[in-house]
Write a protein that holds these residues in place. Structure first.
Motif, PDB file in Angstrom:
ATOM      1  N   THR A  32       0.818  -1.221   0.000  1.00 42.78           N
ATOM      2  CA  THR A  32       0.000   0.000   0.000  1.00 42.78           C
ATOM      3  C   THR A  32       0.848   1.265   0.000  1.00 42.78           C
ATOM      4  OG1 THR A  32      -0.206  -0.212   2.406  1.00 42.78           O
ATOM      5  CG2 THR A  32      -2.014  -1.076   1.065  1.00 42.78           C
ATOM      6  N   SER A  33       2.087   1.166   0.493  1.00 52.47           N
ATOM      7  CA  SER A  33       2.969   2.329   0.438  1.00 52.47           C
ATOM      8  C   SER A  33       4.401   1.914   0.689  1.00 52.47           C
ATOM      9  CB  SER A  33       2.549   3.384   1.466  1.00 52.47           C
ATOM     10  OG  SER A  33       2.768   2.911   2.780  1.00 52.47           O
ATOM     11  N   VAL A  34       5.316   2.700   0.135  1.00 56.31           N
ATOM     12  CA  VAL A  34       6.753   2.569   0.416  1.00 56.31           C
ATOM     13  C   VAL A  34       7.232   3.966   0.769  1.00 56.31           C
ATOM     14  CG1 VAL A  34       9.024   1.920  -0.461  1.00 56.31           C
ATOM     15  CG2 VAL A  34       6.986   0.679  -1.227  1.00 56.31           C
ATOM     16  N   SER A  35       7.641   4.154   2.018  1.00 63.46           N
ATOM     17  CA  SER A  35       7.964   5.512   2.476  1.00 63.46           C
ATOM     18  C   SER A  35       9.233   5.493   3.326  1.00 63.46           C
ATOM     19  CB  SER A  35       6.796   6.080   3.286  1.00 63.46           C
ATOM     20  OG  SER A  35       6.477   5.218   4.366  1.00 63.46           O
ATOM     21  N   PRO A  36       9.918   6.641   3.411  1.00 62.27           N
ATOM     22  CA  PRO A  36      11.111   6.716   4.255  1.00 62.27           C
ATOM     23  C   PRO A  36      10.757   6.454   5.708  1.00 62.27           C
ATOM     24  CG  PRO A  36      10.966   8.604   2.778  1.00 62.27           C
ATOM     25  CD  PRO A  36       9.659   7.899   2.689  1.00 62.27           C
ATOM     26  N   LEU A  37      11.678   5.823   6.426  1.00 59.85           N
ATOM     27  CA  LEU A  37      11.449   5.625   7.851  1.00 59.85           C
ATOM     28  C   LEU A  37      11.363   6.981   8.541  1.00 59.85           C
ATOM     29  CD1 LEU A  37      13.763   2.645   8.880  1.00 59.85           C
ATOM     30  CD2 LEU A  37      11.291   2.658   8.606  1.00 59.85           C
ATOM     31  N   GLN A  38      10.370   7.130   9.406  1.00 62.58           N
ATOM     32  CA  GLN A  38      10.133   8.394  10.094  1.00 62.58           C
ATOM     33  C   GLN A  38      10.729   8.349  11.496  1.00 62.58           C
ATOM     34  OE1 GLN A  38       8.680  10.994   8.458  1.00 62.58           O
ATOM     35  NE2 GLN A  38       8.670   9.616   6.679  1.00 62.58           N
ATOM     36  N   ALA A  39      10.919   9.508  12.068  1.00 63.28           N
ATOM     37  CA  ALA A  39      11.411   9.595  13.440  1.00 63.28           C
ATOM     38  C   ALA A  39      10.469   8.821  14.360  1.00 63.28           C
ATOM     39  CB  ALA A  39      11.494  11.059  13.878  1.00 63.28           C
ATOM     40  N   GLY A  40      11.038   8.015  15.213  1.00 61.35           N
ATOM     41  CA  GLY A  40      10.229   7.224  16.125  1.00 61.35           C
ATOM     42  C   GLY A  40       9.981   5.815  15.649  1.00 61.35           C
ATOM     43  N   GLU A  41      10.177   5.562  14.332  1.00 63.32           N
ATOM     44  CA  GLU A  41      10.030   4.198  13.835  1.00 63.32           C
ATOM     45  C   GLU A  41      11.278   3.407  14.178  1.00 63.32           C
ATOM     46  OE1 GLU A  41       7.477   3.484  10.110  1.00 63.32           O
ATOM     47  OE2 GLU A  41       8.681   5.254   9.624  1.00 63.32           O
ATOM     48  N   GLU A  42      11.110   2.124  14.339  1.00 65.36           N
ATOM     49  CA  GLU A  42      12.224   1.256  14.713  1.00 65.36           C
ATOM     50  C   GLU A  42      13.215   1.176  13.561  1.00 65.36           C
ATOM     51  OE1 GLU A  42      12.988  -3.290  16.333  1.00 65.36           O
ATOM     52  OE2 GLU A  42      10.992  -2.609  15.775  1.00 65.36           O
ATOM     53  N   THR A  43      14.454   1.548  13.814  1.00 66.02           N
ATOM     54  CA  THR A  43      15.473   1.505  12.754  1.00 66.02           C
ATOM     55  C   THR A  43      16.597   0.533  13.069  1.00 66.02           C
ATOM     56  OG1 THR A  43      16.731   3.313  13.734  1.00 66.02           O
ATOM     57  CG2 THR A  43      15.032   3.901  12.133  1.00 66.02           C
ATOM     58  N   ALA A  44      16.931   0.373  14.326  1.00 71.64           N
ATOM     59  CA  ALA A  44      17.970  -0.561  14.762  1.00 71.64           C
ATOM     60  C   ALA A  44      19.313  -0.264  14.102  1.00 71.64           C
ATOM     61  CB  ALA A  44      17.541  -1.999  14.464  1.00 71.64           C
ATOM     62  N   GLY A  45      19.483   0.935  13.625  1.00 73.51           N
ATOM     63  CA  GLY A  45      20.751   1.291  12.990  1.00 73.51           C
ATOM     64  C   GLY A  45      20.735   0.970  11.519  1.00 73.51           C
ATOM     65  N   ARG A  46      20.993   1.958  10.705  1.00 74.14           N
ATOM     66  CA  ARG A  46      20.907   1.813   9.252  1.00 74.14           C
ATOM     67  C   ARG A  46      21.728   0.630   8.746  1.00 74.14           C
ATOM     68  NH1 ARG A  46      19.869   5.051   4.794  1.00 74.14           N
ATOM     69  NH2 ARG A  46      21.210   4.689   2.995  1.00 74.14           N
ATOM     70  N   GLY A  47      22.939   0.469   9.288  1.00 70.06           N
ATOM     71  CA  GLY A  47      23.804  -0.588   8.782  1.00 70.06           C
ATOM     72  C   GLY A  47      23.301  -1.988   9.058  1.00 70.06           C
ATOM     73  N   LYS A  48      22.388  -2.135   9.997  1.00 73.50           N
ATOM     74  CA  LYS A  48      21.890  -3.456  10.360  1.00 73.50           C
ATOM     75  C   LYS A  48      20.635  -3.844   9.606  1.00 73.50           C
ATOM     76  CE  LYS A  48      23.871  -3.326  15.005  1.00 73.50           C
ATOM     77  NZ  LYS A  48      23.598  -3.444  16.463  1.00 73.50           N
ATOM     78  N   LEU A  49      20.031  -2.917   8.903  1.00 68.10           N
ATOM     79  CA  LEU A  49      18.833  -3.240   8.138  1.00 68.10           C
ATOM     80  C   LEU A  49      19.206  -4.081   6.919  1.00 68.10           C
ATOM     81  CD1 LEU A  49      16.852   0.127   8.103  1.00 68.10           C
ATOM     82  CD2 LEU A  49      16.218  -1.975   9.297  1.00 68.10           C
ATOM     83  N   PRO A  50      18.391  -5.076   6.583  1.00 69.17           N
ATOM     84  CA  PRO A  50      18.647  -5.850   5.370  1.00 69.17           C
ATOM     85  C   PRO A  50      18.210  -5.068   4.138  1.00 69.17           C
ATOM     86  CG  PRO A  50      16.621  -6.595   6.377  1.00 69.17           C
ATOM     87  CD  PRO A  50      17.203  -5.558   7.306  1.00 69.17           C
ATOM     88  N   TRP A  51      18.701  -5.478   2.982  1.00 73.12           N
ATOM     89  CA  TRP A  51      18.184  -4.949   1.727  1.00 73.12           C
ATOM     90  C   TRP A  51      16.790  -5.518   1.495  1.00 73.12           C
ATOM     91  CZ3 TRP A  51      20.725  -1.179  -0.739  1.00 73.12           C
ATOM     92  CH2 TRP A  51      22.089  -1.030  -0.503  1.00 73.12           C
ATOM     93  N   ILE A  52      15.925  -4.727   0.897  1.00 72.95           N
ATOM     94  CA  ILE A  52      14.571  -5.200   0.597  1.00 72.95           C
ATOM     95  C   ILE A  52      14.232  -4.870  -0.858  1.00 72.95           C
ATOM     96  CG2 ILE A  52      13.519  -3.059   1.477  1.00 72.95           C
ATOM     97  CD1 ILE A  52      11.101  -4.775   2.336  1.00 72.95           C
ATOM     98  N   GLY A  53      13.631  -5.833  -1.538  1.00 79.36           N
ATOM     99  CA  GLY A  53      13.267  -5.629  -2.933  1.00 79.36           C
ATOM    100  C   GLY A  53      12.214  -6.629  -3.371  1.00 79.36           C
ATOM    101  N   PRO A  54      11.798  -6.554  -4.637  1.00 81.32           N
ATOM    102  CA  PRO A  54      10.755  -7.448  -5.127  1.00 81.32           C
ATOM    103  C   PRO A  54      11.202  -8.906  -5.155  1.00 81.32           C
ATOM    104  CG  PRO A  54      11.687  -6.144  -6.916  1.00 81.32           C
ATOM    105  CD  PRO A  54      12.253  -5.591  -5.654  1.00 81.32           C
ATOM    106  N   GLY A  55      10.243  -9.814  -4.998  1.00 83.00           N
ATOM    107  CA  GLY A  55      10.525 -11.240  -5.059  1.00 83.00           C
ATOM    108  C   GLY A  55      11.146 -11.633  -6.386  1.00 83.00           C
TER     109      GLY A  55
END
Length: 393
Positions: A32-55
């Protein structure tokens, strides 16, 4: 990384194309949407996030983890199992591939795949269609590859229709060689019926390639493989396929089937018409070691991921690596950006076969998503969503 909110869920990751940290909201199986992470959303540190893309969408899979679509009799249960097992490789849609065999053997295989789709909604959602690779291929050594020479033959529309009936109309791609008399008429009939014709395992003359494209052929199967060891400098069937603007091109980018120089030429020549396939045999997903193949005899899967004849390491015995490996190879060799490599294995093949997943990671698209970590130059699947449901990881 996932959070749940009422009937929706939100998945966090680094956008495969931009590198930005994003929140992908999923509702009722769709994005329904793809949006930048906002302040207060769980980020756990940018470097620790996995890459995400289409199947990932694979137009050519022969088997996986010891299960082979061409070892008969094929059970529909085997098809259902493979559909679920390839999730671990990020594959949310694929084309089980049936190769050259006797007429009834092909009918039995496609019938079982169709039966699996009828009885199991998960399998029906995961299979985009059947890829029939043969038997209308070159009988010559080299172009024929591992296909059984006894069963190679000229295209036969009535025979193909009998297989299509057995398959409940699910044969969507047929690989053939246009060197046979009468090929153009067969290609025209396929195109009219919505079947994609791909050129492969061919010893065709350039004029025959051009005639097939004019008749409706639109794809090259694992370009550069299934060919003579020595070809005329020019013209030849490889140059001709590269030069045909009407042909999209699939390549096996495992680092073993094609050198980087050839991959670079294909990608530069074909641009957005270039796509990745695994062409994985049933030894894919298995541990390194020695195995017995019903086609090639004794084979060895090395620690490096290369599958070859045990008695002759120079001769490949098929592809044993899946699409994340191909993505990793293209990026590591600096042949493509991550965005381009990922789309070669997802959006582009989906668009080519007319799947809604061609919308990629945008609002309204099916929530077929893959999250991957990058470690030591390899992209490794962490989590997979199919129609908004977490199915792996």
């Amino acid at each position: 990384m996932t959070t749940q909110e009422s009937s929706s869920q939100v998945v966090h990751g680094l956008h495969y194309a931009t590198g930005d940290a994003v929140a992908v909201r999923i509702t009722d199986g769709a994005i329904t949407s793809v949006s930048p992470l906002q302040a207060g959303e769980e980020t756990a540190g940018r470097g620790k996030l996995p890459w995400i893309g289409p199947g990932l969408v694979d137009l050519q899979i022969n088997g996986f983890r010891g299960k082979d679509f061409n070892t008969l009799p094929l059970s529909s249960d085997t098809v259902c199992e493979v559909t679920r097992e390839v999730w671990q490789e990020g594959v949310t849609s694929y084309f089980p591939t049936v190769i050259t065999n006797g007429d009834e053997a092909i009918a039995q295989a496609v019938r079982s795949i169709a039966e699996a789709c009828r009885k199991d909604p998960v399998t029906a959602a995961g299979i985009g269609g059947i890829h029939l690779e043969g038997p209308f291929l070159s009988p010559e050594d080299g172009p024929r590859g591992a296909h059984d020479r006894r069963f190679t033959k000229a295209p036969d529309w009535d025979l193909f229709q009998s297989w299509q009936e057995a398959a409940d109309g699910k044969i969507r791609i047929v690989t053939l060689s246009p060197e046979w008399p009468g090929t153009s008429a067969f290609v025209e009939q396929c195109a009219k019926s919505g079947v994609i014709v791909s050129i492969g395992h061919t010893a065709a003359e350039p004029a025959q390639i051009r005639e097939a494209v004019s008749a409706g052929a639109t794809l090259s199967t694992h370009f550069g493989n299934g060919a003579h060891l020595t070809l005329p400098r020019h013209p030849n069937y490889l140059w001709e396929q590269l030069a045909e603007d009407g042909l999209s091109t699939c390549v096996i980018a495992d680092g073993f089937h094609l050198p980087s120089s050839v991959l670079k030429v294909v990608l530069r020549t074909k641009g957005r018409q270039a796509m990745l396939v695994s062409d994985a045999v049933h030894f894919s997903g298995m541990e390194p070691g020695d195995y017995v193949s019903h086609i090639g005899g004794q084979v060895t899967l090395t620690e490096e991921g290369r599958l070859h004849l045990t008695g002759n390491a120079k001769i490949l015995a098929g592809s044993a690596q899946m699409l994340p490996w191909g993505i990793s190879h293209l990026v590591k060799e600096e042949l493509a950006t991550l965005a381009d490599a990922w789309e070669m294995a997802s959006i582009r093949p989906a668009a080519f076969v007319g799947q809604p997943a061609s919308q990629g990671m945008t609002a309204g698209a099916p929530a077929d998503l893959v999250l991957m970590d990058q470690k030591d130059g390899r992209f490794q699947v962490q989590t997979v969503y199919k129609n908004g449901l977490k199915v792996w990881g």
